[in-house]
Design an enzyme around this catalytic site. Structure first.
Site, short mmCIF file in Angstrom:
data_model
loop_
_atom_site.label_atom_id
_atom_site.label_comp_id
_atom_site.label_asym_id
_atom_site.label_seq_id
_atom_site.Cartn_x
_atom_site.Cartn_y
_atom_site.Cartn_z
N HIS A 307 0.84 -1.08 -0.01
CA HIS A 307 0.24 0.21 -0.13
C HIS A 307 0.95 1.23 0.00
CE1 HIS A 307 -3.26 2.89 1.14
NE2 HIS A 307 -4.07 1.86 0.94
N ASP A 364 -8.09 -5.51 -0.06
CA ASP A 364 -8.44 -6.18 -1.07
C ASP A 364 -8.04 -7.70 -0.91
OD1 ASP A 364 -9.53 -4.26 -2.56
OD2 ASP A 364 -7.80 -3.65 -3.35
N1 CMC Z 1 3.98 -7.59 -4.89
C1 CMC Z 1 5.38 -7.50 -5.18
N2 CMC Z 1 6.03 -6.48 -4.99
C2 CMC Z 1 5.58 -5.41 -4.44
C3 CMC Z 1 4.14 -5.39 -4.42
C4 CMC Z 1 3.07 -6.68 -4.36
N3 CMC Z 1 2.10 -6.59 -4.31
N4 CMC Z 1 3.76 -4.22 -3.84
C5 CMC Z 1 4.80 -3.33 -3.87
N5 CMC Z 1 5.90 -4.31 -4.06
C6 CMC Z 1 7.54 -3.90 -4.44
C7 CMC Z 1 7.66 -2.91 -5.44
O1 CMC Z 1 7.89 -3.57 -6.56
C8 CMC Z 1 8.66 -2.10 -5.05
O2 CMC Z 1 9.84 -2.74 -5.05
P1 CMC Z 1 11.22 -2.30 -5.42
O3 CMC Z 1 11.47 -1.16 -4.37
O4 CMC Z 1 12.18 -3.42 -5.34
O5 CMC Z 1 10.98 -1.35 -6.42
C9 CMC Z 1 8.23 -1.70 -3.68
O6 CMC Z 1 7.52 -2.91 -3.09
C10 CMC Z 1 7.53 -0.60 -3.49
O7 CMC Z 1 6.24 -0.72 -3.90
P2 CMC Z 1 5.86 0.31 -5.23
O8 CMC Z 1 5.12 -0.20 -6.01
O9 CMC Z 1 6.74 1.47 -5.41
O10 CMC Z 1 4.65 1.04 -3.95
P3 CMC Z 1 3.48 2.25 -4.58
O11 CMC Z 1 3.05 2.93 -3.26
O12 CMC Z 1 3.68 3.02 -5.75
O13 CMC Z 1 2.40 1.18 -4.72
C11 CMC Z 1 0.69 -0.50 -4.64
C12 CMC Z 1 1.37 0.55 -4.00
C13 CMC Z 1 -0.70 -0.89 -3.95
C14 CMC Z 1 0.25 -0.25 -6.01
C15 CMC Z 1 1.43 -1.71 -4.58
O14 CMC Z 1 1.67 -2.08 -3.49
C16 CMC Z 1 1.03 -2.79 -5.36
O15 CMC Z 1 0.97 -2.76 -6.69
N6 CMC Z 1 0.09 -3.72 -4.75
C17 CMC Z 1 -0.59 -5.01 -5.50
C18 CMC Z 1 -2.03 -4.19 -5.71
C19 CMC Z 1 -2.83 -3.92 -4.85
O16 CMC Z 1 -3.27 -4.88 -3.97
N7 CMC Z 1 -3.42 -2.79 -4.80
C20 CMC Z 1 -4.57 -2.60 -3.88
C21 CMC Z 1 -4.15 -1.32 -3.08
S1 CMC Z 1 -5.22 -1.26 -1.43
C22 CMC Z 1 -6.85 -0.80 -1.82
C23 CMC Z 1 -6.96 0.12 -3.09
O17 CMC Z 1 -6.28 1.08 -3.12
O18 CMC Z 1 -7.67 -0.36 -3.85
#
Ligand code: CMC
Length: 429
Positions: A307, A364
């Site tokens: 998140h 989720d």
């Molecule tokens: N699986 C694998 N790696 C992950 C995940 C995941 N679910 N989430 C984050 N990471 C990694 C990401 O690749 C990055 O790694 P690195 O530092 O090596 O590049 C690190 O963790 C930080 O993640 P980010 O993508 O830069 O973080 P963000 O704040 O931009 O994204 C997020 C947040 C929710 C989009 C992301 O965690 C994600 O894609 N999660 C899976 C999708 C998901 O479950 N979404 C629902 C969010 S909660 C309810 C809502 O908003 O709808």
């Protein structure tokens, strides 16, 4: 304004910046005079460090895993309130009196019908249409039926649009579902409460009696409450941004629904269930899913994990974890996917990759299993999220319209392209 100040040195310029403290949580550095004074702008990919507004609606503390609506802890609200009461709270800032709630509920109940002409609209979609596409288009189309209520600065027009949206979105969602399975549309019933009516429109058929189980209706109401607002997330920011151009509420919410559909946002709940089903099919190969999630060349993520704000357990996921068990138990049901989810959580929470990055289950991760236990098909999961989030979108939109500091949302950019070139005719390239 705070007495404390920040100082920014850029080249020979020094800028004294006001601090805007929250009543709790983050303090903002007011950079309104940055460009006029220094000619510089900020660059913040994904707005991870940028507050787009000051808000009094929802407080999230990502480090400690806290969520409050108008100051009330989500745990108390989920336990004691109802979805319509939460909608009132989000809109108006205070819990309603019994009389206020009764009149609010009555108003919503009396707007649940769709204009009959809208039925033709559903017929135009292919049977295979994803319900989120229908929901977003139908919300936008609704604006065409209520042109007299578009003015975003007319409080009466806004309150009527708010009521209509809350009242009609479940009807749209249920019609979209009925269309997809070739069953007749079931009209809303005004003697039923919000969740019961929705379940009835979804699952009853004209050929036999159908009674909604109150346990299921309450479980759905709680799920909607848990989704009701989450401050400046992607879809809410979209609703605010679209609304900042003075677009009407229907158009703004329709854009929010589209934003929610994405798998990194609300669409993740559908992906979670698909992922758990895949692990089931793969003979419980957790390591395969974990390895794919870590592989930067694979677009797969561990859906329902991570998140932007929570670097701790998402409080909604914490509630849902126990709640899902309870719902399954009370329904005498068993779902192998719940065991898979819990095992997957355990594997991920003991894996260095997830630990280092503070990736915890988000809302989720467990919501889909509960939606499934209530009888909803996977493709409806994100629609349920949208119905739940609607009061939050509306409350945030209303706050934005009423805020004298609001200006049209218009970010800047740092241009990194070609500076100037002469056009070359095609035959000379
Ligand atoms: N699986 C694998 N790696 C992950 C995940 C995941 N679910 N989430 C984050 N990471 C990694 C990401 O690749 C990055 O790694 P690195 O530092 O090596 O590049 C690190 O963790 C930080 O993640 P980010 O993508 O830069 O973080 P963000 O704040 O931009 O994204 C997020 C947040 C929710 C989009 C992301 O965690 C994600 O894609 N999660 C899976 C999708 C998901 O479950 N979404 C629902 C969010 S909660 C309810 C809502 O908003 O709808």
């Amino acid at each position: 304004m705070s007495e404390e100040r920040a100082t920014l040195n850029v080249g020979d310029d020094t800028l004294d910046l006001d601090l805007v403290p929250g009543t709790i949580g983050d303090t903002g550095i007011d950079i309104n005079r940055l460009r006029p004074t220094t000619g510089r702008i900020t660059l913040d990919f994904g707005f991870a460090n940028t507050a787009s507004c000051a808000s009094k609606i929802t407080y999230v503390n990502g480090e400690e895993g806290i969520l409050r609506y108008r100051g009330y802890p989500i745990e108390q609200i989920a336990d004691q309130s109802t979805f319509l009461e939460v909608a009132y709270l989000l809109f108006h800032g205070e819990l309603p009196t019994a009389a206020e709630l009764a009149s609010f509920t009555e108003e919503i109940t009396h707007h649940t019908l769709l204009n009959e002409e809208m039925k033709k609209f559903f017929d135009a979609f292919p049977k295979s249409a994803h319900p989120m596409a229908i929901l977003s288009s139908a919300t936008s189309a609704m604006a065409t039926f209520y042109p007299a209520f578009h003015n975003p600065v007319d409080p009466y027009a806004v309150s009527q649009s708010m009521i209509r949206l809350i009242a009609k979105l479940p009807t749209v969602a249920a019609f979209a579902f009925k269309k997809s399975i070739g069953q007749p549309y079931v009209y809303p019933r005004n003697e039923m409460d919000y969740a019961t009516n929705f379940l009835n429109m979804m699952f009853s058929v004209p050929t036999e009696d159908f009674e909604v189980d109150p346990v299921i209706a309450r479980a759905l109401d709680v799920l909607l409450i848990l989704h009701a607002d989450h401050e400046q997330n992607c879809s809410t920011s979209t609703v605010r941004l679209v609304g900042s151009s003075r677009a009407n509420l229907f158009a703004s919410v329709s854009a929010g629904i589209s934003a929610l559909w994405g798998p990194l946002h609300g669409g993740a709940n559908q992906r979670v269930l698909e992922m758990l089903a895949q692990i089931h099919e793969d003979g419980h190969d957790y390591e395969k899913a974990i390895a794919r999630a870590k592989d930067k060349d694979d677009p797969f993520r561990l859906w329902g994990f991570g998140h932007r704000v929570y670097k701790n357990y998402d409080p909604r996921a914490r509630i849902l974890r126990g709640f899902t068990h309870e719902v399954l138990e009370r329904m005498g049901a068993d779902d192998p996917l719940l065991d898979i989810a819990m095992k997957l959580e355990d594997v991920a929470m003991n894996d260095e990759y997830f630990v280092e990055r503070n990736l915890y289950p988000n809302v989720d991760f467990y919501s889909g299993i509960t939606f499934r236990a209530l009888g909803f098909p996977v493709r409806m999961f994100t629609v349920l999220f949208a119905i739940g989030r609607l009061p939050g979108w509306i409350a945030q939109w209303k706050e934005m319209v009423e805020d004298p500091n609001t200006r049209i949302g218009r970010p800047r950019q740092v241009y990194r392209g070609e500076v100037l070139r002469d056009y070359v005719p095609a035959e000379q390239r």
